[in-house]
Design a protein around this motif. Structure first.
Motif, PDB file in Angstrom:
ATOM      1  N   GLN A  29       0.832  -1.202   0.000  1.00 44.84           N
ATOM      2  CA  GLN A  29       0.000   0.000   0.000  1.00 44.84           C
ATOM      3  C   GLN A  29       0.868   1.254   0.000  1.00 44.84           C
ATOM      4  O   GLN A  29       0.600   2.206  -0.729  1.00 44.84           O
ATOM      5  N   THR A  30       1.908   1.237   0.800  1.00 44.86           N
ATOM      6  CA  THR A  30       2.823   2.377   0.847  1.00 44.86           C
ATOM      7  C   THR A  30       3.498   2.575  -0.503  1.00 44.86           C
ATOM      8  O   THR A  30       3.619   3.704  -0.987  1.00 44.86           O
ATOM      9  N   LEU A  31       3.913   1.483  -1.118  1.00 45.02           N
ATOM     10  CA  LEU A  31       4.568   1.551  -2.422  1.00 45.02           C
ATOM     11  C   LEU A  31       3.632   2.164  -3.458  1.00 45.02           C
ATOM     12  O   LEU A  31       4.028   3.060  -4.218  1.00 45.02           O
ATOM     13  N   PHE A  32       2.390   1.717  -3.507  1.00 50.92           N
ATOM     14  CA  PHE A  32       1.453   2.255  -4.487  1.00 50.92           C
ATOM     15  C   PHE A  32       1.130   3.717  -4.217  1.00 50.92           C
ATOM     16  O   PHE A  32       0.990   4.506  -5.141  1.00 50.92           O
ATOM     17  N   ARG A  33       1.025   4.103  -2.956  1.00 52.43           N
ATOM     18  CA  ARG A  33       0.805   5.518  -2.642  1.00 52.43           C
ATOM     19  C   ARG A  33       1.975   6.362  -3.131  1.00 52.43           C
ATOM     20  O   ARG A  33       1.784   7.451  -3.666  1.00 52.43           O
ATOM     21  N   GLN A  34       3.193   5.861  -2.923  1.00 52.45           N
ATOM     22  CA  GLN A  34       4.368   6.592  -3.377  1.00 52.45           C
ATOM     23  C   GLN A  34       4.402   6.685  -4.901  1.00 52.45           C
ATOM     24  O   GLN A  34       4.795   7.710  -5.465  1.00 52.45           O
ATOM     25  N   GLU A  35       3.989   5.641  -5.594  1.00 52.50           N
ATOM     26  CA  GLU A  35       3.951   5.662  -7.059  1.00 52.50           C
ATOM     27  C   GLU A  35       2.931   6.679  -7.556  1.00 52.50           C
ATOM     28  O   GLU A  35       3.176   7.399  -8.519  1.00 52.50           O
ATOM     29  N   ILE A  36       1.792   6.768  -6.877  1.00 53.17           N
ATOM     30  CA  ILE A  36       0.782   7.750  -7.261  1.00 53.17           C
ATOM     31  C   ILE A  36       1.308   9.158  -7.033  1.00 53.17           C
ATOM     32  O   ILE A  36       1.113  10.052  -7.867  1.00 53.17           O
ATOM     33  N   GLU A  37       1.988   9.379  -5.936  1.00 50.00           N
ATOM     34  CA  GLU A  37       2.593  10.690  -5.662  1.00 50.00           C
ATOM     35  C   GLU A  37       3.648  11.024  -6.708  1.00 50.00           C
ATOM     36  O   GLU A  37       3.748  12.169  -7.151  1.00 50.00           O
ATOM     37  N   LEU A  38       4.437  10.032  -7.106  1.00 46.65           N
ATOM     38  CA  LEU A  38       5.444  10.246  -8.147  1.00 46.65           C
ATOM     39  C   LEU A  38       4.782  10.644  -9.456  1.00 46.65           C
ATOM     40  O   LEU A  38       5.212  11.587 -10.118  1.00 46.65           O
ATOM     41  N   ALA A  39       3.711   9.949  -9.822  1.00 44.97           N
ATOM     42  CA  ALA A  39       2.999  10.277 -11.056  1.00 44.97           C
ATOM     43  C   ALA A  39       2.435  11.691 -10.987  1.00 44.97           C
ATOM     44  O   ALA A  39       2.544  12.463 -11.944  1.00 44.97           O
ATOM     45  N   ARG A  40       1.835  12.032  -9.854  1.00 48.03           N
ATOM     46  CA  ARG A  40       1.264  13.374  -9.687  1.00 48.03           C
ATOM     47  C   ARG A  40       2.352  14.440  -9.797  1.00 48.03           C
ATOM     48  O   ARG A  40       2.177  15.455 -10.485  1.00 48.03           O
ATOM     49  N   ALA A  41       3.482  14.217  -9.145  1.00 48.51           N
ATOM     50  CA  ALA A  41       4.575  15.194  -9.192  1.00 48.51           C
ATOM     51  C   ALA A  41       5.142  15.312 -10.604  1.00 48.51           C
ATOM     52  O   ALA A  41       5.431  16.418 -11.074  1.00 48.51           O
ATOM     53  N   GLU A  42       5.268  14.181 -11.282  1.00 46.53           N
ATOM     54  CA  GLU A  42       5.810  14.186 -12.639  1.00 46.53           C
ATOM     55  C   GLU A  42       4.885  14.943 -13.594  1.00 46.53           C
ATOM     56  O   GLU A  42       5.335  15.769 -14.393  1.00 46.53           O
ATOM     57  N   ILE A  43       3.588  14.701 -13.487  1.00 47.05           N
ATOM     58  CA  ILE A  43       2.624  15.380 -14.358  1.00 47.05           C
ATOM     59  C   ILE A  43       2.593  16.875 -14.048  1.00 47.05           C
ATOM     60  O   ILE A  43       2.565  17.708 -14.952  1.00 47.05           O
ATOM     61  N   GLN A  44       2.630  17.216 -12.771  1.00 45.63           N
ATOM     62  CA  GLN A  44       2.604  18.631 -12.386  1.00 45.63           C
ATOM     63  C   GLN A  44       3.843  19.356 -12.895  1.00 45.63           C
ATOM     64  O   GLN A  44       3.759  20.479 -13.396  1.00 45.63           O
ATOM     65  N   GLN A  45       4.997  18.715 -12.785  1.00 46.06           N
ATOM     66  CA  GLN A  45       6.240  19.325 -13.249  1.00 46.06           C
ATOM     67  C   GLN A  45       6.190  19.555 -14.763  1.00 46.06           C
ATOM     68  O   GLN A  45       6.562  20.629 -15.243  1.00 46.06           O
ATOM     69  N   GLU A  46       5.709  18.571 -15.511  1.00 48.50           N
ATOM     70  CA  GLU A  46       5.624  18.714 -16.961  1.00 48.50           C
ATOM     71  C   GLU A  46       4.594  19.776 -17.347  1.00 48.50           C
ATOM     72  O   GLU A  46       4.805  20.537 -18.286  1.00 48.50           O
ATOM     73  N   ALA A  47       3.486  19.843 -16.613  1.00 44.76           N
ATOM     74  CA  ALA A  47       2.459  20.839 -16.913  1.00 44.76           C
ATOM     75  C   ALA A  47       2.983  22.250 -16.648  1.00 44.76           C
ATOM     76  O   ALA A  47       2.686  23.188 -17.405  1.00 44.76           O
ATOM     77  N   THR A  48       3.757  22.415 -15.599  1.00 49.62           N
ATOM     78  CA  THR A  48       4.340  23.721 -15.288  1.00 49.62           C
ATOM     79  C   THR A  48       5.291  24.156 -16.390  1.00 49.62           C
ATOM     80  O   THR A  48       5.249  25.301 -16.847  1.00 49.62           O
ATOM     81  N   LYS A  49       6.151  23.236 -16.826  1.00 50.84           N
ATOM     82  CA  LYS A  49       7.084  23.560 -17.909  1.00 50.84           C
ATOM     83  C   LYS A  49       6.329  23.903 -19.194  1.00 50.84           C
ATOM     84  O   LYS A  49       6.676  24.852 -19.890  1.00 50.84           O
ATOM     85  N   ALA A  50       5.281  23.138 -19.486  1.00 47.74           N
ATOM     86  CA  ALA A  50       4.504  23.385 -20.703  1.00 47.74           C
ATOM     87  C   ALA A  50       3.792  24.734 -20.625  1.00 47.74           C
ATOM     88  O   ALA A  50       3.704  25.457 -21.619  1.00 47.74           O
ATOM     89  N   GLY A  51       3.282  25.075 -19.450  1.00 45.33           N
ATOM     90  CA  GLY A  51       2.600  26.357 -19.278  1.00 45.33           C
ATOM     91  C   GLY A  51       3.530  27.541 -19.490  1.00 45.33           C
ATOM     92  O   GLY A  51       3.171  28.519 -20.150  1.00 45.33           O
ATOM     93  N   LYS A  52       4.733  27.458 -18.936  1.00 49.18           N
ATOM     94  CA  LYS A  52       5.705  28.540 -19.126  1.00 49.18           C
ATOM     95  C   LYS A  52       6.108  28.660 -20.588  1.00 49.18           C
ATOM     96  O   LYS A  52       6.220  29.762 -21.134  1.00 49.18           O
ATOM     97  N   ALA A  53       6.332  27.526 -21.225  1.00 51.64           N
ATOM     98  CA  ALA A  53       6.707  27.537 -22.643  1.00 51.64           C
ATOM     99  C   ALA A  53       5.571  28.112 -23.483  1.00 51.64           C
ATOM    100  O   ALA A  53       5.808  28.894 -24.412  1.00 51.64           O
ATOM    101  N   ALA A  54       4.335  27.761 -23.162  1.00 52.31           N
ATOM    102  CA  ALA A  54       3.190  28.284 -23.905  1.00 52.31           C
ATOM    103  C   ALA A  54       3.083  29.801 -23.763  1.00 52.31           C
ATOM    104  O   ALA A  54       2.763  30.503 -24.731  1.00 52.31           O
TER     105      ALA A  54
END
Length: 137
Positions: A29-54
């Motif tokens: 359960q801890t592992l899956f929670r950490q994976e979900i947090e990683l996915a969320r952080a990764e998507i947020q980071q990419e969205a921030t970069k895309a927003g600035k570039a846009a």
């Protein structure tokens, strides 16, 4: 009052299957929670970069639009010296229509290469699932 109950390891005994299963379940359960947090952080980071570039593309696009507007006006006025103004405007418009079509096609081709899913997280989740199925490999 709560009484303290030492774990089997503290008592010098081997843990039961139920206790081991409980620990493994908690770890998964801890592992899956950490994976979900990683996915969320990764998507947020990419969205921030895309927003600035846009935003930068938007500013550059507006500035380029203004340059091209006045350059087109100059081209129409220059051609109007050698032909009728209507024909000069039509020629410049046709050139811009071709440029727009080419840019649209190139943008469409590049957009098809964009991947919206977090690749690292997907790979990590696949590895975790494979390990969970066969933990001794």
């Amino acid at each position: 009052m709560t009484s303290y109950s030492p774990s089997p390891a503290e008592r010098g005994q081997d843990p039961s299957v139920g206790e081991l299963l409980s620990v493994v379940t908690s770890d998964i359960q801890t592992l899956f929670r950490q994976e979900i947090e990683l996915a969320r952080a990764e998507i947020q980071q990419e969205a921030t970069k895309a927003g600035k570039a846009a935003g930068l593309y938007g500013g550059a696009g507006f500035a380029g639009y203004m340059v091209l507007l006045f350059l087109s006006l100059a081209a129409v006025l220059g051609l109007a010296n050698v032909m009728d103004g209507g024909w000069a405007s039509l020629i410049v418009t046709a050139v811009w229509a071709v440029v727009a079509a080419v840019l649209y096609q190139r943008g469409r081709t590049r957009m098809r290469t964009v991947s919206p899913k977090p690749e690292q997280t997907v790979e990590s989740m696949k590895e975790n699932a494979e390990w969970a199925r066969h933990p001794t490999k």
